[in-house]
Design an enzyme around this catalytic site. Structure first.
Site, PDB file in Angstrom:
ATOM      1  N   SER A   1      31.281  42.155  48.055  1.00  0.00           N
ATOM      2  CA  SER A   1      30.137  43.063  48.016  1.00  0.00           C
ATOM      3  C   SER A   1      30.554  44.142  49.222  1.00  0.00           C
ATOM      4  CB  SER A   1      28.680  42.587  47.957  1.00  0.00           C
ATOM      5  OG  SER A   1      27.925  43.234  47.387  1.00  0.00           O
TER       6      SER A   1
ATOM      7  N   ASP B   1      27.911  40.998  36.332  1.00  0.00           N
ATOM      8  CA  ASP B   1      27.889  41.555  37.738  1.00  0.00           C
ATOM      9  C   ASP B   1      27.285  42.835  37.800  1.00  0.00           C
ATOM     10  OD1 ASP B   1      28.692  41.657  40.421  1.00  0.00           O
ATOM     11  OD2 ASP B   1      30.797  40.747  40.250  1.00  0.00           O
TER      12      ASP B   1
ATOM     13  N   HIS C   1      27.236  38.171  40.329  1.00  0.00           N
ATOM     14  CA  HIS C   1      27.679  38.703  41.469  1.00  0.00           C
ATOM     15  C   HIS C   1      28.180  37.611  42.442  1.00  0.00           C
ATOM     16  CE1 HIS C   1      28.154  42.162  44.082  1.00  0.00           C
ATOM     17  NE2 HIS C   1      27.184  41.762  44.976  1.00  0.00           N
TER      18      HIS C   1
END
Length: 302
Positions: free
Chosen positions: A126, A256, A283
């Protein structure tokens, strides 16, 4: 499925002497908490540094990456970025202190302190993927051998677009909680857990490390300083991606927050790149499809 991971072989704080920003402001000595699995200087395999998300989270939820050491012998390094977890907290710093180059300088310090600047790999999850990609572009590290951008984003606009889209499927109360942001942390955290149960990590209940990570920012005793800083306002790296020259592995999950259109610029812009979407994941494919995820990471690194 288990969230168990092996204990680290070494853990503790290292000194981070920050020289300040471009104007020489904020110079000081801080500490970064680092956790190692295996000896990065005594291995036939290239050590992997894993960068956590946020900005403002902690390393704990990345515990599954220790599998790369226990199963394959790859040394793994996790750490809490400055302002978070067991590293130095700086609640009184103005927002202009929290810049991408600050976190890059901290990463460089870790690489140099551990003595691995001639050969290492990076994985960023991320926000960690942003940091890893920016490091590759801004600093041109000669020792960087492989880059993994997992569940990341190529621009804040694409990320915001994805969140706005996905949010529409949730009850109004959850949407309002997410939109409230840090103005109402309790309401925001409650909504965030509802959202993440669908698009963040679908293991029920959340793995302890995952929930702990969120609580370090949004819980009653959390520190939201870094999370609330405008580090990524109007941020994009899309036009700079051709400057990444190392082999790169792009990863996302089918459900995601980092939807395909959020990560596709990485695939389009980086020359030596592969992209895998984990069909049963959101995710956090390193939890949701842990064995396959670590197997593919190992194949890519070797």
């Amino acid at each position: 499925m288990t969230s168990a991971s092996s204990p680290p072989t070494k853990a503790g704080a290292i000194n981070f002497k920050y020289l300040g920003n471009e104007n020489g402001e904020f110079a000081g000595e801080y500490s970064t908490y680092v956790k190692q699995f295996g000896d990065p200087k005594d291995s036939a395999r290239t050590p992997l540094i894993v960068l956590h998300g946020g900005p403002g989270l902690v390393h704990d939820y990345l515990a599954p990456f220790s599998d790369l050491y226990t199963k394959f012998g790859t040394p793994v390094i996790l750490y809490d970025q400055l302002g978070n977890g067991l590293s130095t907290h700086l609640k009184d710093m103005p927002s202009r202190f929290w810049k991408i180059d600050l976190f890059i300088d901290e990463l460089v310090n870790i690489i140099n302190t551990l003595g691995i600047k001639d050969s290492f790999a990076l994985a960023g999850h991320s926000w960690g993927g942003i940091l890893a990609a920016e490091f590759a572009i801004r600093r041109h590290p000669q020792g960087l051998k492989h880059l993994i951008l997992t569940d990341s984003l190529a621009s804040s606009a694409l990320w915001n677009q994805s969140n706005a889209q996905l949010m529409q499927a949730f009850p109004i109360a959850v949407q309002e909680g997410l939109k409230s942001g840090m103005k109402d942390p309790h309401k925001f955290f409650a909504a965030l857990k509802e959202f993440h149960a669908v698009h963040g990590c679908t293991i029920k209940p959340f793995p302890p490390e995952y929930l702990h990570t969120l609580e370090q920012v949004f819980g009653p005793d959390g520190d939201p300083t870094v999370a609330a800083a405008p580090v990524l306002n109007n941020w994009t790296i899309i036009n700079e991606l051709p400057r990444i020259q190392v082999p790169t592995f792009v990863i996302n999950g089918r459900n995601d927050i980092s939807q395909d259109f959020v990560v596709k610029p990485f695939f389009d812009g980086i020359a030596k790149v592969k992209w895998v979407t984990f069909e049963k994941s959101t995710h956090s494919p390193f939890f949701e499809e842990r064995e396959r995820y670590m197997g593919l990471i190992n194949d890519f690194l070797n």
